[in-house]
Design a protein around this motif. Structure first.
Motif, mmCIF file in Angstrom:
data_model
loop_
_atom_site.group_PDB
_atom_site.id
_atom_site.type_symbol
_atom_site.label_atom_id
_atom_site.label_comp_id
_atom_site.label_asym_id
_atom_site.label_seq_id
_atom_site.Cartn_x
_atom_site.Cartn_y
_atom_site.Cartn_z
ATOM 1 N N GLY A 135 0.815 -1.198 0.000
ATOM 2 C CA GLY A 135 0.000 0.000 0.000
ATOM 3 C C GLY A 135 0.857 1.260 0.000
ATOM 4 O O GLY A 135 2.087 1.211 -0.084
ATOM 5 N N GLU A 136 0.176 2.404 0.121
ATOM 6 C CA GLU A 136 0.860 3.703 0.116
ATOM 7 C C GLU A 136 0.428 4.502 1.335
ATOM 8 O O GLU A 136 -0.749 4.581 1.655
ATOM 9 N N ILE A 137 1.403 5.103 1.998
ATOM 10 C CA ILE A 137 1.146 5.954 3.159
ATOM 11 C C ILE A 137 1.391 7.395 2.758
ATOM 12 O O ILE A 137 2.480 7.748 2.314
ATOM 13 N N ARG A 138 0.358 8.235 2.910
ATOM 14 C CA ARG A 138 0.481 9.656 2.595
ATOM 15 C C ARG A 138 0.671 10.416 3.907
ATOM 16 O O ARG A 138 -0.228 10.444 4.743
ATOM 17 N N ILE A 139 1.841 10.997 4.072
ATOM 18 C CA ILE A 139 2.162 11.620 5.357
ATOM 19 C C ILE A 139 2.807 12.983 5.160
ATOM 20 O O ILE A 139 3.605 13.181 4.247
ATOM 21 N N GLY A 140 2.423 13.928 6.019
ATOM 22 C CA GLY A 140 2.985 15.266 5.988
ATOM 23 C C GLY A 140 3.938 15.486 7.154
ATOM 24 O O GLY A 140 3.891 14.763 8.161
ATOM 25 N N PHE A 141 4.775 16.507 7.028
ATOM 26 C CA PHE A 141 5.770 16.779 8.069
ATOM 27 C C PHE A 141 6.299 18.203 7.919
ATOM 28 O O PHE A 141 6.352 18.747 6.809
ATOM 29 N N PRO A 142 6.707 18.842 9.025
ATOM 30 C CA PRO A 142 7.395 20.127 8.935
ATOM 31 C C PRO A 142 8.855 19.908 8.569
ATOM 32 O O PRO A 142 9.415 18.829 8.823
ATOM 33 N N PRO A 164 8.901 -3.774 3.472
ATOM 34 C CA PRO A 164 9.681 -3.219 2.352
ATOM 35 C C PRO A 164 8.846 -2.836 1.126
ATOM 36 O O PRO A 164 9.289 -2.034 0.308
ATOM 37 N N GLY A 165 7.638 -3.377 1.002
ATOM 38 C CA GLY A 165 6.837 -3.089 -0.179
ATOM 39 C C GLY A 165 5.970 -1.849 -0.063
ATOM 40 O O GLY A 165 5.387 -1.395 -1.048
ATOM 41 N N VAL A 166 5.883 -1.276 1.138
ATOM 42 C CA VAL A 166 5.034 -0.103 1.354
ATOM 43 C C VAL A 166 5.682 1.147 0.758
ATOM 44 O O VAL A 166 6.883 1.366 0.909
ATOM 45 N N LYS A 167 4.883 1.958 0.083
ATOM 46 C CA LYS A 167 5.382 3.205 -0.502
ATOM 47 C C LYS A 167 4.953 4.387 0.364
ATOM 48 O O LYS A 167 3.955 4.319 1.086
ATOM 49 N N PHE A 168 5.708 5.466 0.270
ATOM 50 C CA PHE A 168 5.395 6.687 1.003
ATOM 51 C C PHE A 168 5.222 7.843 0.033
ATOM 52 O O PHE A 168 6.026 8.014 -0.882
ATOM 53 N N ARG A 169 4.159 8.606 0.244
ATOM 54 C CA ARG A 169 3.996 9.872 -0.470
ATOM 55 C C ARG A 169 4.127 10.979 0.574
ATOM 56 O O ARG A 169 3.303 11.092 1.484
ATOM 57 N N LEU A 170 5.166 11.805 0.447
ATOM 58 C CA LEU A 170 5.522 12.771 1.481
ATOM 59 C C LEU A 170 5.119 14.183 1.069
ATOM 60 O O LEU A 170 5.233 14.556 -0.094
ATOM 61 N N ARG A 171 4.670 14.958 2.049
ATOM 62 C CA ARG A 171 4.330 16.353 1.792
ATOM 63 C C ARG A 171 4.843 17.214 2.947
ATOM 64 O O ARG A 171 4.489 16.989 4.105
#
Length: 296
Positions: A91-98, A118-125
């Motif tokens: 799956g994909e984790i959409r996570i924000g951060f300062p 290891p198969g999990v994707k990250f979408r960062l903002r």
């Protein structure tokens, strides 16, 4: 009304230019123009007006955009949930951060999590305090690291992960650079290098200075910890930064000194929308983070 029309409409609204939208969509300009025209005909309204070389949303276009963005976000989330149900380990984790947490904390926890997933994707903002809360509420991200942690908020909730100490940073030749620790009051005559007004670290430093009995003289402002640190190292003033923002070694390096009166800290937490169940893989990451910081 077709999904493709809505996707093209949002892209043109964001780019304010048909050619640029077509390039990002990897389709012909004529195809984008045709879909927008068909959408306007079906709705019976004009969504855009020409302004110079750009397209500008009409008032009804702005209203339509706000609704369509929410629809497309919910649709994307539904598709992701199906994929996670079929295989949560991809799956994909959409996570924000300062920015201040992107230097050390975020890479560290992502690296640890990916050892067992290891198969999990990250979408960062990356964002500021207010923009991160806004992105969570709009459903554009599932989770957000945030500081300070909002203990009471009507629409977001979460977990306090840690309290982090802020240190004074000084130029190498500063009179207090050899000290192990200082009182914040000792910097009252110095020029401060501060974050811009939209950054929460600014209010933390201002509150600490007020507690120490003075209002800091602000000589320079910046938007990233690297900028603040570099300006201080170059002799442009003093500042306070979180410990995690001082882990990286650079050619221009300020002196780090503990502040004991008052001790300055910030809270760091993880938030998500209240009353809503997280996507499966985001929930797994949430539980991992709670355990990770509990063991620290």
């Amino acid at each position: 009304m077709e999904l493709r029309q809505l996707q093209y409409f949002v892209k043109v609204a964001r780019k304010q230019h048909v050619t640029q939208a077509a390039e990002e969509l990897h389709v012909a300009q004529s195809a984008v123009s045709r879909q927008i025209h068909q959408l306007e005909e079906e709705l019976g309204v004009q969504l855009f007006v020409q302004k110079g070389r750009n397209l500008q949303l009409t008032s009804v276009g702005k209203l339509f955009l706000s609704r369509v963005e929410g629809i497309l976000t919910d649709l994307e989330r539904a598709v992701n949930e199906i994929h996670e149900y079929l295989d949560p380990e991809h799956g994909e984790i959409r996570i924000g951060f300062p920015h201040s947490l992107g230097i050390y904390l975020l890479p560290t926890v992502v690296a640890h999590f990916r050892k067992s997933h290891p198969g999990v994707k990250f979408r960062l903002r990356q964002g500021t305090y207010n923009s991160l809360i806004r992105d969570v509420l709009k459903g554009e991200i599932d989770l957000a690291f945030i500081s300070p942690f909002p203990e009471k908020h009507e629409r977001v909730c979460g977990e306090l992960l840690l309290q982090e100490e802020l240190y004074a940073i000084l130029p190498q030749g500063h009179l207090l650079a050899e000290y192990k620790q200082i009182r914040l009051e000792q910097l009252k005559d110095d020029s401060f290098v501060m974050f811009s007004e939209e950054y929460s670290l600014r209010s933390i430093v201002l509150d600490a200075c007020a507690q120490a009995g003075f209002t800091p003289q602000i000589g320079f402002e910046g938007e990233e910890t690297d900028t603040i640190r570099g300006l201080v190292a170059a002799g442009m003033g003093v500042s306070l930064l979180p410990e995690m923002a001082l882990t990286e070694i650079s050619e221009l390096q300020p002196v780090k000194v503990r502040v004991v009166d008052p001790q300055v800290t910030r809270s760091v937490g993880l938030i998500h929308r209240s009353g809503e169940k997280l996507p499966l893989v985001a929930g797994v990451f949430q539980r991992f983070l709670i355990d990770f910081f509990r063991d620290k």
